[in-house]
Enzyme design. Sequence first.
Site, PDB file in Angstrom:
ATOM      1  N   ASN A 181       0.805  -1.229   0.000  1.00 42.22           N
ATOM      2  CA  ASN A 181       0.000   0.000   0.000  1.00 42.22           C
ATOM      3  C   ASN A 181       0.841   1.284   0.000  1.00 42.22           C
ATOM      4  OD1 ASN A 181       0.771  -0.664   2.602  1.00 42.22           O
ATOM      5  ND2 ASN A 181      -1.124   0.023   3.557  1.00 42.22           N
ATOM      6  N   GLU A 278       3.994  -4.277  12.409  1.00 40.22           N
ATOM      7  CA  GLU A 278       3.056  -3.179  12.150  1.00 40.22           C
ATOM      8  C   GLU A 278       1.909  -3.780  11.342  1.00 40.22           C
ATOM      9  OE1 GLU A 278       1.023  -0.840  10.717  1.00 40.22           O
ATOM     10  OE2 GLU A 278       2.531   0.255   9.557  1.00 40.22           O
ATOM     11  N   CYS A 312      -3.414   0.724   6.695  1.00 41.56           N
ATOM     12  CA  CYS A 312      -3.449  -0.139   7.880  1.00 41.56           C
ATOM     13  C   CYS A 312      -4.153   0.505   9.070  1.00 41.56           C
ATOM     14  CB  CYS A 312      -2.036  -0.541   8.260  1.00 41.56           C
ATOM     15  SG  CYS A 312      -0.998   0.863   8.584  1.00 41.56           S
ATOM     16  N   GLU A 492       7.386   2.490  14.760  1.00 47.15           N
ATOM     17  CA  GLU A 492       8.103   3.108  13.646  1.00 47.15           C
ATOM     18  C   GLU A 492       7.973   4.616  13.837  1.00 47.15           C
ATOM     19  OE1 GLU A 492       6.349   0.758  10.173  1.00 47.15           O
ATOM     20  OE2 GLU A 492       8.479   0.214  10.253  1.00 47.15           O
TER      21      GLU A 492
HETATM   22  N1  LIG Z   1      -1.458  -3.553   7.885  1.00 49.53           N
HETATM   23  C1  LIG Z   1      -1.182  -3.239   6.659  1.00 49.53           C
HETATM   24  O1  LIG Z   1      -0.633  -2.197   6.395  1.00 49.53           O
HETATM   25  C2  LIG Z   1      -1.496  -4.192   5.591  1.00 49.53           C
HETATM   26  C3  LIG Z   1      -2.527  -5.107   5.678  1.00 49.53           C
HETATM   27  N2  LIG Z   1      -2.779  -5.946   4.654  1.00 49.53           N
HETATM   28  C4  LIG Z   1      -3.920  -6.875   4.746  1.00 49.53           C
HETATM   29  O2  LIG Z   1      -3.504  -8.143   4.331  1.00 49.53           O
HETATM   30  C5  LIG Z   1      -4.259  -8.607   3.215  1.00 49.53           C
HETATM   31  C6  LIG Z   1      -3.389  -9.435   2.308  1.00 49.53           C
HETATM   32  O3  LIG Z   1      -2.348  -8.657   1.717  1.00 49.53           O
HETATM   33  P1  LIG Z   1      -0.904  -9.289   1.481  1.00 49.53           P
HETATM   34  O4  LIG Z   1      -0.071  -8.381   0.670  1.00 49.53           O
HETATM   35  O5  LIG Z   1      -1.057 -10.686   1.010  1.00 49.53           O
HETATM   36  O6  LIG Z   1      -0.345  -9.197   2.971  1.00 49.53           O
HETATM   37  P2  LIG Z   1       0.693 -10.115   3.699  1.00 49.53           P
HETATM   38  O7  LIG Z   1       0.676  -9.756   5.122  1.00 49.53           O
HETATM   39  O8  LIG Z   1       0.476 -11.539   3.356  1.00 49.53           O
HETATM   40  O9  LIG Z   1       2.085  -9.698   3.027  1.00 49.53           O
HETATM   41  C7  LIG Z   1       2.891  -8.641   3.465  1.00 49.53           C
HETATM   42  C8  LIG Z   1       4.333  -8.971   3.166  1.00 49.53           C
HETATM   43  O10 LIG Z   1       4.742 -10.157   3.837  1.00 49.53           O
HETATM   44  C9  LIG Z   1       5.325 -11.078   2.923  1.00 49.53           C
HETATM   45  N3  LIG Z   1       5.065 -12.433   3.417  1.00 49.53           N
HETATM   46  C10 LIG Z   1       3.937 -13.160   3.227  1.00 49.53           C
HETATM   47  N4  LIG Z   1       4.054 -14.349   3.869  1.00 49.53           N
HETATM   48  C11 LIG Z   1       5.267 -14.356   4.473  1.00 49.53           C
HETATM   49  C12 LIG Z   1       5.966 -15.302   5.286  1.00 49.53           C
HETATM   50  N5  LIG Z   1       5.418 -16.463   5.616  1.00 49.53           N
HETATM   51  N6  LIG Z   1       7.196 -14.984   5.732  1.00 49.53           N
HETATM   52  C13 LIG Z   1       7.756 -13.785   5.422  1.00 49.53           C
HETATM   53  N7  LIG Z   1       7.144 -12.863   4.643  1.00 49.53           N
HETATM   54  C14 LIG Z   1       5.918 -13.139   4.181  1.00 49.53           C
HETATM   55  C15 LIG Z   1       4.669 -10.722   1.611  1.00 49.53           C
HETATM   56  O11 LIG Z   1       5.402 -11.208   0.509  1.00 49.53           O
HETATM   57  C16 LIG Z   1       4.623  -9.218   1.691  1.00 49.53           C
HETATM   58  O12 LIG Z   1       5.882  -8.658   1.384  1.00 49.53           O
HETATM   59  C17 LIG Z   1      -4.803  -7.333   2.614  1.00 49.53           C
HETATM   60  O13 LIG Z   1      -5.916  -7.553   1.837  1.00 49.53           O
HETATM   61  C18 LIG Z   1      -5.050  -6.505   3.822  1.00 49.53           C
HETATM   62  O14 LIG Z   1      -6.275  -6.845   4.419  1.00 49.53           O
HETATM   63  C19 LIG Z   1      -1.988  -5.933   3.545  1.00 49.53           C
HETATM   64  C20 LIG Z   1      -0.952  -5.053   3.404  1.00 49.53           C
HETATM   65  C21 LIG Z   1      -0.674  -4.082   4.408  1.00 49.53           C
HETATM   66  C1  LIG Z   2       0.592   7.300   5.885  1.00 51.87           C
HETATM   67  N1  LIG Z   2      -0.561   6.734   6.557  1.00 51.87           N
HETATM   68  C2  LIG Z   2      -0.589   7.192   7.928  1.00 51.87           C
HETATM   69  C3  LIG Z   2      -1.775   7.180   5.912  1.00 51.87           C
HETATM   70  C4  LIG Z   2      -0.550   5.264   6.505  1.00 51.87           C
HETATM   71  C5  LIG Z   2       0.727   4.609   6.933  1.00 51.87           C
HETATM   72  C6  LIG Z   2       0.569   3.220   7.444  1.00 51.87           C
HETATM   73  C7  LIG Z   2       0.391   2.168   6.389  1.00 51.87           C
HETATM   74  O1  LIG Z   2      -0.749   1.876   5.976  1.00 51.87           O
HETATM   75  O2  LIG Z   2       1.390   1.562   5.980  1.00 51.87           O
END
Ligand SMILES: NC(=O)C1=CN([C@@H]2O[C@H](COP(=O)(O)OP(=O)(O)OC[C@H]3O[C@@H](n4cnc5c(N)ncnc54)[C@H](O)[C@@H]3O)[C@@H](O)[C@H]2O)C=CC1
Ligand SMILES: C[N+](C)(C)CCCC(=O)O
Length: 518
Positions: A181, A278, A312, A492
């Site tokens: 994102n 995070e 997030c 962070e």
């Molecule tokens: N809190 C946040 O900022 C975020 C939340 N999400 C949520 O997660 C859902 C799925 O998105 P994804 O991109 O698939 O998120 P994800 O949490 O699966 O992936 C995030 C990162 O972790 C890596 N990863 C995945 N499995 C791993 C493992 N076993 N060991 C080490 N690294 C690993 C991925 O390649 C990516 O770089 C989204 O639809 C959303 O709901 C996704 C991205 C950011």
């Molecule tokens: C920049 N902000 C605060 C809108 C989001 C940053 C956190 C994230 O989703 O990775």
Amino acid sequence: MILRLNLKSLISSFSSFLPAATMSSATGTSQLQQQLNYRGTARVQPVDGSHSEEVYEPATGRVMGKFLFSGEKEVDLAVQSAKAAFKIWSQKSGMERSRVLLEAARIIRERRDEIATMETINNGKSIFEARIDVDISWQSLEYYAGLAGAIAGQHVQLPGGTFAYTRREALGVCFGIGAWNYPFQIACWKAAPALACGNAMIYKPSPLTPISVLMLAEIFTEAGVPSGLFSVVQGGADTGRFLCQHPGVAKISFTGSVPTGIKIMEMSAKGIKPLTLELGGKFPLIIFSDSVLENAVTGALMANFLTQGEVCCNGTRVFVQREILQAFTDEVVKRTQKIKIGDPLLEDTRMGALISRPHLERVLGFIKQAKEQGAKVLYGGDPYVPEDAKLTNGYFMRPCVLGNCRDDMTCVKEEIFGPVMSILPFDTEEEVLERANNTNFGLAGGVFTRDIQRAHRVVAGLQAGMCFINNYNISPVELPFGGYKMSGFGRENGQAAMEYYSQLKTVCVEMGDVESVF
Ligand SMILES: NC(=O)C1=CN([C@@H]2O[C@H](COP(=O)(O)OP(=O)(O)OC[C@H]3O[C@@H](n4cnc5c(N)ncnc54)[C@H](O)[C@@H]3O)[C@@H](O)[C@H]2O)C=CC1
Ligand SMILES: C[N+](C)(C)CCCC(=O)O
């Protein structure tokens, strides 16, 4: 024609990447032709890999190219080169590191538009927002450059002239795992404090957004970091696992989903590696009836619709005091209707495309389920097809406002990670605080009110790491950012992050003879 994003040729790179004179209308033209791993001081093809995956342009649904998911040998090479760089970098003074980080910040500032354009093409967010992300990114480097020179220990006097001192030391090779994102910004939020403290970093972006972090790697090299200090290893879960489990990796910092966070915590537990998590969640934004209505409405849009709602810390449970429910809802709907959706590279676009077709479908699925459970779609929530023919296959939807929501609905309990706001009425402060905290998540929360005592009382009661009063989702880099409960731990940004990228050594110095108990 080879795509070049390295520093000296950014302008020419973009002339090969995008028609030079028409950068703002270049959606649908970019092709990926350079290597996406970065080791030493150059882009490299990984020496091994499991398979290749395609990179998409969300606004058009076009495949921009393919890249290889790195295997164990490539991961090991990256760790070895990071270890060599760590030896040099960790011996430098804070001021020396500071100068390099400041130079990197300067280059990012200079290249703001090129980086933002790349981010927009690969992520789908509007160029307007991508530029803000890039600003927050260089600010992060500047901020930690400022702190690098201030790293210091304590001196402790003990009896008889004996004394002790503490040293704040780097951890070693840190592994940063990014989400899709905020690809460039997340990389900077991790790299800046890590490098300021004297660590090396290996970074693995999300395979959905592998491109912009290469610009950061090249910028660090140009700014003068030792070869191998910041590497990029591409891949998905397997590559991430190899790195988490590698004995040469001293610390892991992860941004992403809760389920993946749990897996990473298990791996870090096996190696007793310090970890920053995070993660996301489902956060409350509480609007009291005495709020300045216009600010509260703007705050709700900020809390829900940045980056197509893929944020997030979004405040997606919008609790509104019953007296102003109708006025607030009408205004939110009116303002949401006006959000300009479309080609993310156009200056006036304020909502671009979601990250992928499956993600768009998942978000639309949440809306369908919300309707089945009794929520009312007050606006949007359907796919959006822009008039521009090149965007027909893009992953666009209209932002969605849901009314008639209850706390037990899936749309109110689960993270949707799309532009979907759920409005929930409430009557009293006590009731809303109880409902706001009735979740396993705790990254963020917000309150709008003109009553200063109530504002502080409510945020003191919120179980969340990042709270806003009368605003939402602004991100000054000086402020520590991180979660309570299942939204993670560690911080962070802010001075706090320095603690998570360093360790404390105590040195006890005896000035007299050794008194033996034997
Ligand atoms: N809190 C946040 O900022 C975020 C939340 N999400 C949520 O997660 C859902 C799925 O998105 P994804 O991109 O698939 O998120 P994800 O949490 O699966 O992936 C995030 C990162 O972790 C890596 N990863 C995945 N499995 C791993 C493992 N076993 N060991 C080490 N690294 C690993 C991925 O390649 C990516 O770089 C989204 O639809 C959303 O709901 C996704 C991205 C950011
Ligand atoms: C920049 N902000 C605060 C809108 C989001 C940053 C956190 C994230 O989703 O990775």
